[in-house]
Motif scaffolding. Structure first.
Motif, PDB file in Angstrom:
ATOM      1  N   SER A 201     -11.085  10.589 -43.886  1.00  0.00           N
ATOM      2  CA  SER A 201     -11.495  11.979 -43.650  1.00  0.00           C
ATOM      3  C   SER A 201     -10.779  12.565 -42.438  1.00  0.00           C
ATOM      4  O   SER A 201     -11.019  13.719 -42.076  1.00  0.00           O
ATOM      5  CB  SER A 201     -13.014  12.070 -43.452  1.00  0.00           C
ATOM      6  OG  SER A 201     -13.411  11.474 -42.232  1.00  0.00           O
ATOM      7  N   VAL A 234     -26.161  15.614 -44.630  1.00  0.00           N
ATOM      8  CA  VAL A 234     -25.298  16.438 -45.479  1.00  0.00           C
ATOM      9  C   VAL A 234     -23.880  16.509 -44.919  1.00  0.00           C
ATOM     10  O   VAL A 234     -22.896  16.411 -45.661  1.00  0.00           O
ATOM     11  CB  VAL A 234     -25.893  17.845 -45.646  1.00  0.00           C
ATOM     12  CG1 VAL A 234     -25.033  18.673 -46.597  1.00  0.00           C
ATOM     13  CG2 VAL A 234     -27.321  17.758 -46.166  1.00  0.00           C
ATOM     14  N   ARG A 235     -23.769  16.689 -43.606  1.00  0.00           N
ATOM     15  CA  ARG A 235     -22.422  16.811 -43.025  1.00  0.00           C
ATOM     16  C   ARG A 235     -21.611  15.527 -43.220  1.00  0.00           C
ATOM     17  O   ARG A 235     -20.421  15.577 -43.525  1.00  0.00           O
ATOM     18  CB  ARG A 235     -22.526  17.155 -41.537  1.00  0.00           C
ATOM     19  CG  ARG A 235     -22.831  18.633 -41.304  1.00  0.00           C
ATOM     20  CD  ARG A 235     -22.534  19.046 -39.890  1.00  0.00           C
ATOM     21  NE  ARG A 235     -23.537  18.528 -38.962  1.00  0.00           N
ATOM     22  CZ  ARG A 235     -23.502  18.740 -37.657  1.00  0.00           C
ATOM     23  NH1 ARG A 235     -22.500  19.414 -37.108  1.00  0.00           N
ATOM     24  NH2 ARG A 235     -24.456  18.278 -36.868  1.00  0.00           N
ATOM     25  N   VAL A 238     -20.383  15.438 -46.791  1.00  0.00           N
ATOM     26  CA  VAL A 238     -19.267  16.357 -47.042  1.00  0.00           C
ATOM     27  C   VAL A 238     -17.976  15.808 -46.450  1.00  0.00           C
ATOM     28  O   VAL A 238     -16.916  15.823 -47.089  1.00  0.00           O
ATOM     29  CB  VAL A 238     -19.590  17.755 -46.477  1.00  0.00           C
ATOM     30  CG1 VAL A 238     -18.344  18.652 -46.498  1.00  0.00           C
ATOM     31  CG2 VAL A 238     -20.723  18.402 -47.271  1.00  0.00           C
ATOM     32  N   ARG A 239     -18.049  15.304 -45.220  1.00  0.00           N
ATOM     33  CA  ARG A 239     -16.835  14.786 -44.588  1.00  0.00           C
ATOM     34  C   ARG A 239     -16.271  13.595 -45.363  1.00  0.00           C
ATOM     35  O   ARG A 239     -15.061  13.512 -45.611  1.00  0.00           O
ATOM     36  CB  ARG A 239     -17.126  14.375 -43.141  1.00  0.00           C
ATOM     37  CG  ARG A 239     -17.249  15.542 -42.173  1.00  0.00           C
ATOM     38  CD  ARG A 239     -17.134  15.069 -40.739  1.00  0.00           C
ATOM     39  NE  ARG A 239     -18.219  14.157 -40.390  1.00  0.00           N
ATOM     40  CZ  ARG A 239     -19.345  14.519 -39.806  1.00  0.00           C
ATOM     41  NH1 ARG A 239     -19.553  15.800 -39.527  1.00  0.00           N
ATOM     42  NH2 ARG A 239     -20.269  13.634 -39.506  1.00  0.00           N
ATOM     43  N   THR A 278     -21.426  16.438 -53.867  1.00  0.00           N
ATOM     44  CA  THR A 278     -20.169  16.197 -53.156  1.00  0.00           C
ATOM     45  C   THR A 278     -19.169  15.449 -54.038  1.00  0.00           C
ATOM     46  O   THR A 278     -17.960  15.671 -53.938  1.00  0.00           O
ATOM     47  CB  THR A 278     -20.411  15.412 -51.850  1.00  0.00           C
ATOM     48  OG1 THR A 278     -21.165  14.223 -52.126  1.00  0.00           O
ATOM     49  CG2 THR A 278     -21.169  16.267 -50.844  1.00  0.00           C
ATOM     50  N   LEU A 439     -16.128  24.944 -46.758  1.00  0.00           N
ATOM     51  CA  LEU A 439     -17.102  23.854 -46.703  1.00  0.00           C
ATOM     52  C   LEU A 439     -16.762  22.883 -45.577  1.00  0.00           C
ATOM     53  O   LEU A 439     -17.636  22.461 -44.799  1.00  0.00           O
ATOM     54  CB  LEU A 439     -17.126  23.133 -48.053  1.00  0.00           C
ATOM     55  CG  LEU A 439     -18.137  22.003 -48.236  1.00  0.00           C
ATOM     56  CD1 LEU A 439     -19.558  22.527 -48.140  1.00  0.00           C
ATOM     57  CD2 LEU A 439     -17.910  21.314 -49.586  1.00  0.00           C
ATOM     58  N   LEU A 440     -15.487  22.525 -45.457  1.00  0.00           N
ATOM     59  CA  LEU A 440     -15.077  21.566 -44.432  1.00  0.00           C
ATOM     60  C   LEU A 440     -15.199  22.156 -43.032  1.00  0.00           C
ATOM     61  O   LEU A 440     -15.562  21.448 -42.079  1.00  0.00           O
ATOM     62  CB  LEU A 440     -13.644  21.102 -44.689  1.00  0.00           C
ATOM     63  CG  LEU A 440     -13.417  20.358 -46.007  1.00  0.00           C
ATOM     64  CD1 LEU A 440     -11.973  19.872 -46.115  1.00  0.00           C
ATOM     65  CD2 LEU A 440     -14.378  19.189 -46.154  1.00  0.00           C
ATOM     66  N   ALA A 443     -18.741  21.953 -42.094  1.00  0.00           N
ATOM     67  CA  ALA A 443     -19.178  20.582 -41.829  1.00  0.00           C
ATOM     68  C   ALA A 443     -18.951  20.173 -40.381  1.00  0.00           C
ATOM     69  O   ALA A 443     -19.543  19.200 -39.911  1.00  0.00           O
ATOM     70  CB  ALA A 443     -18.454  19.612 -42.756  1.00  0.00           C
ATOM     71  N   GLU A 444     -18.091  20.909 -39.676  1.00  0.00           N
ATOM     72  CA  GLU A 444     -17.820  20.579 -38.276  1.00  0.00           C
ATOM     73  C   GLU A 444     -18.954  21.022 -37.359  1.00  0.00           C
ATOM     74  O   GLU A 444     -19.325  20.311 -36.438  1.00  0.00           O
ATOM     75  CB  GLU A 444     -16.495  21.219 -37.836  1.00  0.00           C
ATOM     76  CG  GLU A 444     -15.283  20.642 -38.536  1.00  0.00           C
ATOM     77  CD  GLU A 444     -15.172  19.124 -38.342  1.00  0.00           C
ATOM     78  OE1 GLU A 444     -15.359  18.661 -37.191  1.00  0.00           O
ATOM     79  OE2 GLU A 444     -14.918  18.425 -39.328  1.00  0.00           O
ATOM     80  N   ASP A 448     -27.113  22.292 -42.117  1.00  0.00           N
ATOM     81  CA  ASP A 448     -27.202  21.691 -43.448  1.00  0.00           C
ATOM     82  C   ASP A 448     -27.470  22.738 -44.527  1.00  0.00           C
ATOM     83  O   ASP A 448     -26.916  22.659 -45.625  1.00  0.00           O
ATOM     84  CB  ASP A 448     -28.316  20.640 -43.464  1.00  0.00           C
ATOM     85  CG  ASP A 448     -27.900  19.349 -42.766  1.00  0.00           C
ATOM     86  OD1 ASP A 448     -26.746  19.276 -42.285  1.00  0.00           O
ATOM     87  OD2 ASP A 448     -28.724  18.420 -42.715  1.00  0.00           O
ATOM     88  N   LEU A 451     -24.297  24.356 -45.547  1.00  0.00           N
ATOM     89  CA  LEU A 451     -23.492  23.467 -46.381  1.00  0.00           C
ATOM     90  C   LEU A 451     -24.020  23.415 -47.808  1.00  0.00           C
ATOM     91  O   LEU A 451     -23.252  23.422 -48.767  1.00  0.00           O
ATOM     92  CB  LEU A 451     -23.471  22.069 -45.772  1.00  0.00           C
ATOM     93  CG  LEU A 451     -22.672  21.896 -44.474  1.00  0.00           C
ATOM     94  CD1 LEU A 451     -22.932  20.526 -43.875  1.00  0.00           C
ATOM     95  CD2 LEU A 451     -21.187  22.071 -44.732  1.00  0.00           C
TER      96      LEU A 451
END
Length: 473
Positions: A201, A234-235, A238-239, A278, A439-440, A443-444, A448, A451
């Motif tokens: 990632s 969730v993060r 996603v990552r 995801t 989305l990415l 995610a930083e 949630d 996202l």
């Protein structure tokens, strides 16, 4: 009879049973001596096979053990589904007869090789059905001379994939994993492949691996998979499941990769969880990239539940039973598909060899199994009574969990006896890149809930499932 000789009656007077006798006669498992067969087919009773008499298995088995001076029954029925193995084992348990089984007996029948070992019946044998047999010729032709990279190489699927790939005429093989312990174990396990400790990632890590190894084929198996955990994290989901797929696909297109295989899940079908959503996002990334990559093949392969993988239900149930319970099951009506790690990898390799660009593939693995039925049979396997010696507690479905997973509802085109190509309306792919970038970025430092909303926008069927709960933190 020597002091260490074990006399056995073979359950199953078929081709596999005959091969078992031949293998034992050649000195494999020399302490085991077959003395008779039992079979359910009354037409075989009274005949002989490989010089041994055949008795009827429809009644008590114990009298035949006394008749022939045997101590155990060896089960040798390659085509028996898991339900039939459970029935046979239950019958033997009722008569207090210990059982052995021929592992991998389906491969004996397929190759005419003699057996090399027998072992006690394991709980995994209850789930058996006739596994998929890999078309090695086609796969070998596809892999010949390739530089193959496997991500998530330290996991159950990754290790099985590396093990199978090592049998083919590759130019080079490499594996990558985020876990230092996994990479250490891999390097101790096999010295031939190249091993990388890297986070897929992270753009710099992906670029470093591609610069140093220059793969031509990529199998992307790295992912987080636990539904309940990912619904809280969730993060991280996603990552690991989205960012890594996006970065690897872009690196593949920029480099010399001609085939990219994304390992997905049946939970990506109308996803009801963050994990499923995801992984579905990863499928869309692969399909959108295919539109930009004529002449290359980017495909996804969906798995069911893999037996014995880290965190899977079977080891958990066995541990709970050995402690005396309770065994925890989500719901009496919960059903799941199960597959062996070897089958899962063979599905991936077959799809890589035969798959069409941008398509999604699944394995035809028969009917789903009721989890409660599996638990009851496992408890009986350990010689206990369900609900009496070992209590069963129903905990309710967790966030994102489905009552059942039904692959039969998905329209498919049959590629061969076991491989199915998913037929779906072409998804809207023009906005995928912008949706992934948003989305990415979220995610930083995003919440949630944001996202989840972005996943719903990207995956309409996830929004339809109504999984954005007010209770989500």
């Amino acid at each position: 009879m020597t002091p260490t000789e074990l006399r056995v009656v073979i359950y199953g007077a078929g081709e596999a049973g005959e091969l078992v006798v031949q293998g034992l006669a050649r000195g494999h498992a020399p302490n085991i001596r077959p003395v008779a067969f039992v079979d359910d087919d009354t037409r075989k009773v009274g005949r002989t096979l490989a010089g041994l008499p055949i008795e009827w298995a429809g009644g008590p088995i114990r009298p035949f053990l006394r008749k022939y001076g045997a101590e155990r029954v060896l089960i040798a029925i390659p085509s028996a589904p898991g339900r039939r193995i459970r029935e046979i084992h239950r019958k033997l348990m009722q008569e207090e007869i210990p059982a052995l089984i021929v592992p991998g007996v389906w491969s004996i029948v397929a190759t005419n090789d003699p057996i090399t070992t027998v072992r006690d019946v394991n709980p995994e044998d209850f789930l058996r059905r006739h596994p998929r047999v890999l078309e090695k010729g086609k796969v070998a032709a596809f892999l010949k001379g390739q530089r193959v990279l496997v991500t998530g190489a330290g996991g159950t699927i990754g290790m099985e994939m590396v093990s199978q790939l090592a049998q083919f005429p590759l130019e080079a093989l490499a594996g990558v994993d985020l876990s230092e312990l996994a990479v250490y174990r891999l390097s101790e396990w096999a010295t031939g492949p190249s091993w990388f400790l890297a986070d897929m990632s992270r753009p710099a890590d992906v670029q470093r691996v591609f610069d140093r190894f220059s793969p031509t084929v990529v199998f992307h198996a790295a992912a987080y998979k636990h539904v309940c955990i990912l619904d809280r994290e969730v993060r991280a989901a996603v990552r690991n499941n989205v960012a890594s797929t996006h970065l690897l696909v872009e690196a593949a297109l920029a480099g010399g990769v001609h085939t990219f295989v994304h390992v997905s899940t049946d939970k990506a079908i109308r996803p009801a969880s963050i994990m499923g959503a995801t992984k579905r996002a990863g499928e869309l990334i692969v399909q959108a990239a295919q539109d930009r990559a004529p002449g290359r093949r980017l495909i996804s392969v969906r798995f069911g539940n893999v037996l014995g993988s880290s965190g899977s239900v079977l080891p958990k149930f066995i541990e709970q039973i050995e402690r005396g319970g309770p065994v925890t099951v989500t719901d009496p009506g919960a059903r799941r598909y199960f597959m062996l790690a070897s089958e899962a990898v063979e599905l991936v390799l077959s799809s890589a060899a035969a798959g069409r660009p941008g398509k999604i593939y699944i394995l035809d693995i028969g009917e789903p199994m009721y989890i409660t039925e599996l638990v009851h049979d496992l408890i009986r396997f350990f010689g206990k009574t369900p609900g009496v010696d070992v209590p069963i507690v129903y905990t309710g479905l967790g966030p994102g969990e489905k009552l059942k997973e039904d692959l039969s509802e998905i329209p498919c085109r049959r590629v061969d006896d076991y491989l199915l190509e998913v037929i779906e309306d072409p998804p809207e792919l023009s906005a995928v890149e912008d949706q992934v970038q948003g989305l990415l970025a979220a995610a930083e430092d995003g919440e949630d809930a944001d996202l989840c909303r972005r996943l719903e926008q990207m995956i309409p069927e996830y929004a339809d499932a109504g999984t954005l709960r007010a209770s989500r933190p």
